[in-house]
Design a protein around this motif. Sequence first.
Motif, PDB file in Angstrom:
ATOM      1  N   ALA A 207      42.920  77.221  38.198  1.00  0.00           N
ATOM      2  CA  ALA A 207      43.185  76.277  39.290  1.00  0.00           C
ATOM      3  C   ALA A 207      42.945  76.946  40.640  1.00  0.00           C
ATOM      4  N   GLU A 208      43.241  78.240  40.732  1.00  0.00           N
ATOM      5  CA  GLU A 208      43.028  79.004  41.970  1.00  0.00           C
ATOM      6  C   GLU A 208      41.538  79.236  42.220  1.00  0.00           C
ATOM      7  N   GLU A 209      40.836  79.595  41.134  1.00  0.00           N
ATOM      8  CA  GLU A 209      39.451  80.043  41.289  1.00  0.00           C
ATOM      9  C   GLU A 209      38.429  78.939  41.042  1.00  0.00           C
ATOM     10  N   GLY A 210      38.876  77.817  40.471  1.00  0.00           N
ATOM     11  CA  GLY A 210      37.926  76.755  40.111  1.00  0.00           C
ATOM     12  C   GLY A 210      37.030  77.194  38.968  1.00  0.00           C
TER      13      GLY A 210
ATOM     14  N   THR B 259      39.202  72.675  39.911  1.00  0.00           N
ATOM     15  CA  THR B 259      40.457  73.080  40.572  1.00  0.00           C
ATOM     16  C   THR B 259      41.549  72.037  40.344  1.00  0.00           C
ATOM     17  N   SER B 260      41.199  70.756  40.536  1.00  0.00           N
ATOM     18  CA  SER B 260      42.235  69.722  40.373  1.00  0.00           C
ATOM     19  C   SER B 260      42.591  69.567  38.896  1.00  0.00           C
ATOM     20  N   ARG B 261      41.608  69.711  38.010  1.00  0.00           N
ATOM     21  CA  ARG B 261      41.884  69.592  36.574  1.00  0.00           C
ATOM     22  C   ARG B 261      42.919  70.626  36.132  1.00  0.00           C
TER      23      ARG B 261
ATOM     24  N   LEU C   5      36.264  63.056  31.946  1.00  0.00           N
ATOM     25  CA  LEU C   5      37.439  62.581  32.697  1.00  0.00           C
ATOM     26  C   LEU C   5      37.647  63.437  33.937  1.00  0.00           C
ATOM     27  N   GLU C   6      37.455  64.729  33.782  1.00  0.00           N
ATOM     28  CA  GLU C   6      37.686  65.651  34.911  1.00  0.00           C
ATOM     29  C   GLU C   6      36.372  66.323  35.276  1.00  0.00           C
ATOM     30  N   THR C   7      35.975  66.189  36.547  1.00  0.00           N
ATOM     31  CA  THR C   7      34.736  66.833  36.984  1.00  0.00           C
ATOM     32  C   THR C   7      35.003  67.877  38.065  1.00  0.00           C
ATOM     33  N   ASP C   8      36.247  68.004  38.484  1.00  0.00           N
ATOM     34  CA  ASP C   8      36.588  68.997  39.503  1.00  0.00           C
ATOM     35  C   ASP C   8      37.557  70.001  38.856  1.00  0.00           C
TER      36      ASP C   8
ATOM     37  N   ARG D   9      44.904  72.490  37.998  1.00  0.00           N
ATOM     38  CA  ARG D   9      46.175  72.418  38.725  1.00  0.00           C
ATOM     39  C   ARG D   9      47.102  71.416  38.032  1.00  0.00           C
ATOM     40  N   VAL D  10      46.567  70.236  37.713  1.00  0.00           N
ATOM     41  CA  VAL D  10      47.380  69.198  37.070  1.00  0.00           C
ATOM     42  C   VAL D  10      47.775  69.620  35.652  1.00  0.00           C
TER      43      VAL D  10
END
Lengths: 113, 303
Positions: free
Chosen positions: B198-201, B113-115, B108-111, B117-118
């Motif tokens: 979320a900051e560092e990915g 940082t965005s994963r 569902l989540e491949t990024d 953060r949300v």
Amino acid sequence: MAREKFQTLTEQMFYILLALQEERCGADVMALVAQITQNRVAIGPGTLYNLLEDFLAAGMIVQTKTEGRRRSYTLTQQGRDRLLMEKQRLERMLSDYRHMTAGTEKNQRDTAG
Amino acid sequence: MKRKFEFNLYAPFQYQDLQDHLEKMAGRGWELEKAGYRLFTYRAAPPATVRYAMAFRPEVGWMDQLPTQGQEIYADYCRDAGWELAATWSRFPQVQFYRSRKQYPVPLETDLTSRWRVTAQWMETRFVDPLRGDVAIGCFFAIFLAIVLTIFLAQEEFAPPLFAMCAAADVLMILLVLNQLVVLVDAQRWLQQAKRAAEEGSPGPGGRMSLPWKLTTGLLIAAGAATLAVYVTNATADFGFLAPVRIAGAVLVFYITLFAAFRFRDLLRKRGGSPHWKWIVFTLVATLLALLSVELWDWFTDF
């Protein structure tokens, strides 16, 4: 200190913006990115939803059409500028790489020859 | 159709444990049908390898009409990627369970940082913030009760059967406080790690139940069962064999009223209208149900 949002784009961000140079809906973006990267970059549905919402909020894309639940988007000028900035950043990185490895690569070629 | 009911002890941020458990259940021939407040319902299905994933949508309100437009669009994207919506969690309407029958579906989540953060946003606004208030109020009453019981026990005010029950209740209150503090510390630590991710990915916090969580929950359940056992034994000794039946009736009534309140909230979520009004209506109905429950409890246990 919190990092500025979209200071550098991740692969997924880059390809979503790249796909939205033309008006497309979310499903088309997912399919196009898989096609142009030959499945090297996969965009998960959650990531697609989150990033489209983020780009919309940041004014980098705009919603152009709504057909039922299907929404289409395209880049704004701000989005195009951001994509161009990312391209220039990647080019600078590549140029730095070439500059730093020019001698090494020549030596390797000479040794192999 | 055959169904199976299960009491869920996992919190949403223990997502890896939850997903693994659901996948194991699918392998045994049970697929998730409904995620209630604490009760998960499974329906019989041919045993299969099924992947489960959880989606967190922090923008969904507690009393919003479900599914929200955002959840519908999200579900459409998921369907295109081979994920079907299994259930929306009644306890946390922002959390949905998706399943895929593909062996290697696109996550569902491949990024990262965005994963994160949300997810961190959901965790902060929908879990940790309300939890802080709940833990503070719950701990205040539990500590107060534990102090009162300890004072009475120290003064040897009670006869032996009552003494045993008060001692068990005292331990139960202390364990309740301990368990709630562990829940809060675990959630707070997880939130900090998610924010950093979320900051560092970076890969982010794991979704496993911690050992202190398991220990305190296990002890709490044991202490609860012991307190109830002592209560039932005392009541049976004093009032005969009808007492356990009446206690069972009181417990049943308590759970039926609780279930009715949650069902009513689910019904409100299916309807449109102002979330504020829905909160007011729900609070009124929940208060009436609570009063009814207390009255019935008194009637059942009035030996």
